[in-house]
Design an enzyme around this catalytic site. Structure first.
Site, PDB file in Angstrom:
ATOM      1  N   LYS A  86      -6.997   4.654   0.536  1.00 43.67           N
ATOM      2  CA  LYS A  86      -7.145   4.364  -0.891  1.00 43.67           C
ATOM      3  C   LYS A  86      -6.447   5.302  -1.718  1.00 43.67           C
ATOM      4  O   LYS A  86      -6.114   5.051  -2.924  1.00 43.67           O
ATOM      5  CB  LYS A  86      -8.444   3.833  -1.236  1.00 43.67           C
ATOM      6  CG  LYS A  86      -8.989   2.438  -0.599  1.00 43.67           C
ATOM      7  CD  LYS A  86     -10.399   2.481  -1.249  1.00 43.67           C
ATOM      8  CE  LYS A  86     -10.773   0.808  -1.005  1.00 43.67           C
ATOM      9  NZ  LYS A  86     -11.064   0.554   0.469  1.00 43.67           N
ATOM     10  N   GLU A 108     -12.624  -1.425 -10.849  1.00 44.09           N
ATOM     11  CA  GLU A 108     -13.844  -2.069 -10.281  1.00 44.09           C
ATOM     12  C   GLU A 108     -14.027  -1.582  -8.835  1.00 44.09           C
ATOM     13  O   GLU A 108     -13.398  -1.271  -8.145  1.00 44.09           O
ATOM     14  CB  GLU A 108     -13.525  -3.767 -10.064  1.00 44.09           C
ATOM     15  CG  GLU A 108     -12.786  -4.130  -8.790  1.00 44.09           C
ATOM     16  CD  GLU A 108     -11.590  -3.518  -8.840  1.00 44.09           C
ATOM     17  OE1 GLU A 108     -11.077  -3.032  -9.667  1.00 44.09           O
ATOM     18  OE2 GLU A 108     -11.093  -3.521  -7.746  1.00 44.09           O
ATOM     19  N   SER A 377      -7.617   2.606   8.687  1.00 42.78           N
ATOM     20  CA  SER A 377      -7.333   2.750   7.376  1.00 42.78           C
ATOM     21  C   SER A 377      -8.383   3.965   6.939  1.00 42.78           C
ATOM     22  O   SER A 377      -8.326   4.429   5.722  1.00 42.78           O
ATOM     23  CB  SER A 377      -7.728   1.433   6.726  1.00 42.78           C
ATOM     24  OG  SER A 377      -9.026   0.695   7.437  1.00 42.78           O
TER      25      SER A 377
HETATM   26  C1  LIG Z   1     -11.170  -0.772   1.084  1.00 40.74           C
HETATM   27  C2  LIG Z   1     -10.744  -0.471   2.478  1.00 40.74           C
HETATM   28  C3  LIG Z   1     -10.293  -1.590   3.268  1.00 40.74           C
HETATM   29  C4  LIG Z   1      -9.821  -2.926   2.691  1.00 40.74           C
HETATM   30  O1  LIG Z   1      -8.924  -2.789   1.825  1.00 40.74           O
HETATM   31  P1  LIG Z   1      -7.344  -3.255   2.159  1.00 40.74           P
HETATM   32  O2  LIG Z   1      -6.772  -3.549   0.798  1.00 40.74           O
HETATM   33  O3  LIG Z   1      -7.298  -4.717   2.876  1.00 40.74           O
HETATM   34  O4  LIG Z   1      -6.685  -2.099   2.900  1.00 40.74           O
HETATM   35  C5  LIG Z   1      -9.931  -1.231   4.578  1.00 40.74           C
HETATM   36  N1  LIG Z   1     -10.279  -0.068   5.229  1.00 40.74           N
HETATM   37  C6  LIG Z   1     -11.089   0.908   4.686  1.00 40.74           C
HETATM   38  C7  LIG Z   1     -11.414   2.200   5.349  1.00 40.74           C
HETATM   39  C8  LIG Z   1     -11.204   0.562   3.206  1.00 40.74           C
HETATM   40  O5  LIG Z   1     -11.967   1.513   2.485  1.00 40.74           O
END
Ligand SMILES: *Cc1c(COP(=O)(O)O)cnc(C)c1O
Length: 409
Positions: A86, A108, A377
């Site tokens: 993010k 948000e 992620s």
């Molecule tokens: C917010 C989040 C996601 C989901 O968001 P995408 O926009 O689909 O990438 C996935 N993994 C983590 C660790 C997150 O914080």
């Protein structure tokens, strides 16, 4: 993206008339930034000094040996500032806000991760910051609310509707409409009205650009497959982007299967048959909705995947067959998380663990001369309350009760 903000049949910009000029301005600044190499240079420089770019590509040797098939590599977005991909998005939008001369940002947030990242960015750039969060989520995510407030953000609990993410989105749009002159809405994923889906994907594309060079250097060629979890779709678009032009690389998006597709308690939009085309929250995509267009309740152990819509860019790749969609259940996720911690000493976020599930299912069927990349992620230590609860750890439960007693004295 075509001139109306569409990707094939999906996307667009369904916005109130008062926001029309704001969106035109944003689109113009975004296109200008994309054409200006100095912008990307500044972005890279900030990401390498304030966050942790380039993030490593880790060869998971123990997992590779365990499954006995493809070489398993993990792209470590968990090592970003605030622990997830993010940061890539909010820092990019922060630079854009600076260029536009605006002084205030709003966002948000559901689980609080995007709110955290935005509050961090706002503190760094000296912007005023307001975060909208459903009242229910404020109660569920106290640690994130605590940090956002400590970083100077105002967290507004939204009391409308189901008091969760979609109500927070509505409230953020309401704020934007009344404060268009000095305020930018930092959208959190590759969804929403154009240009957000493409713009957010552009900032996230740094993931795939790095990964392409790293896998080439380490493996001597392109990977056979890439796995990413899909909430709104931003980390998936981030790692897929660079590889879309490589026909030999199969791209796999993994959605939240929750308690199983048959249970109805899931967030499977593209990998199942429960979603249908619709327009909501300013864009057209496949939504989990009933026949009247009312959004359905979604469920996932991973808060970040618990969303009714999905990136219109991914909907287009899904329709054209470029990206394959699968899903992982909550139980499968806990199992993959457990194995990854034990074998590699790495704690993936519950969201990211969805991608691990599918990679683990498919790795044994590939040969050791092939490589696969899992996009991790984010990191899982943020999820300690959920994870400890899901593992039904009795000493954790005793610890929480004890803390509660201490504080209530
Ligand atoms: C917010 C989040 C996601 C989901 O968001 P995408 O926009 O689909 O990438 C996935 N993994 C983590 C660790 C997150 O914080």
């Amino acid at each position: 993206m075509d001139k109306n903000g569409y990707f094939g049949n999906w996307g667009g910009a369904f916005i109130p008339e008062v926001l029309h000029q704001t969106f035109e301005d944003l689109k113009r600044e975004y296109i200008k930034a994309r054409q200006d190499p100095a912008f990307w240079q500044e972005y890279l420089s900030l990401m390498s000094t304030y966050s942790c770019r380039p993030t490593p590509l880790t060869h998971a040797e123990n997992l590779t040996r365990h499954f006995g098939g493809a070489q398993i590599y993990i792209k470590r977005e968990d090592l970003n500032h605030t622990g997830a991909h993010k940061a890539n998005n909010v820092i990019g939008q922060g630079l854009l806000v600076k260029r536009m001369g605006k002084k205030r940002v709003i966002a948000e947030t559901g689980a609080g991760q995007h709110g955290m990242a935005t509050a961090t960015m706002a503190a760094r750039f000296g912007f005023e910051c307001t975060i909208y969060m459903g009242e229910v989520d404020v109660q569920r995510q106290r640690p994130n609310v605590f940090w956002m407030e400590k970083m100077g953000a105002t967290v507004v609990p939204v009391k409308d509707g189901s008091r969760t993410l979609k109500d927070a989105i509505n409230e953020a749009f309401r704020d934007w409409v009344t404060n268009i002159d000095d305020t930018h809405y930092v959208f959190g994923t590759a969804c929403g009205p154009a240009p957000f889906p493409e713009m957010v994907s552009w900032f996230q594309s740094i993931i795939g650009q790095e990964a392409a060079g790293q896998i080439q250097a380490r493996h001597g060629g392109m990977p056979a497959r890439i796995y990413a979890c899909v909430g709104g779709g931003s980390n998936a678009m981030g790692i897929f982007g660079r590889f879309l032009q490589e026909p030999g690389v199969e791209l796999v998006g993994v959605e939240a299967g929750g308690k199983g597709i048959a249970s109805g308690m899931h967030a499977v939009r593209l990998g199942g048959t429960d979603a249908s085309p619709g327009v909501a929250q300013g864009y057209k995509t496949m939504f989990l909705q009933n026949e009247d267009g009312q959004m359905l309740e979604t469920h996932s152990v991973a808060a970040g995947l618990d969303y009714v819509g999905v990136s219109p860019i991914l909907a287009d790749h899904w329709e054209k067959g470029r990206v394959r969609f699968e899903s992982a259940t909550d139980d499968e996720v806990m199992e993959a998380l457990d194995l990854t911690m034990k074998m590699e000493g790495i704690i993936p976020a519950l969201e990211s663990s969805h991608a691990f599930v599918q990679a683990f299912k498919e790795a044994p069927g590939l040969s050791p001369s092939e490589a696969i990349i899992i996009n991790m992620s984010g990191r899982g230590d943020k999820d300690i309350f959920t994870i400890a609860h899901a593992f039904q750890d009795p000493s954790w439960k005793a610890f929480i009760i004890q803390k509660g007693l201490e504080y209530s004295k």
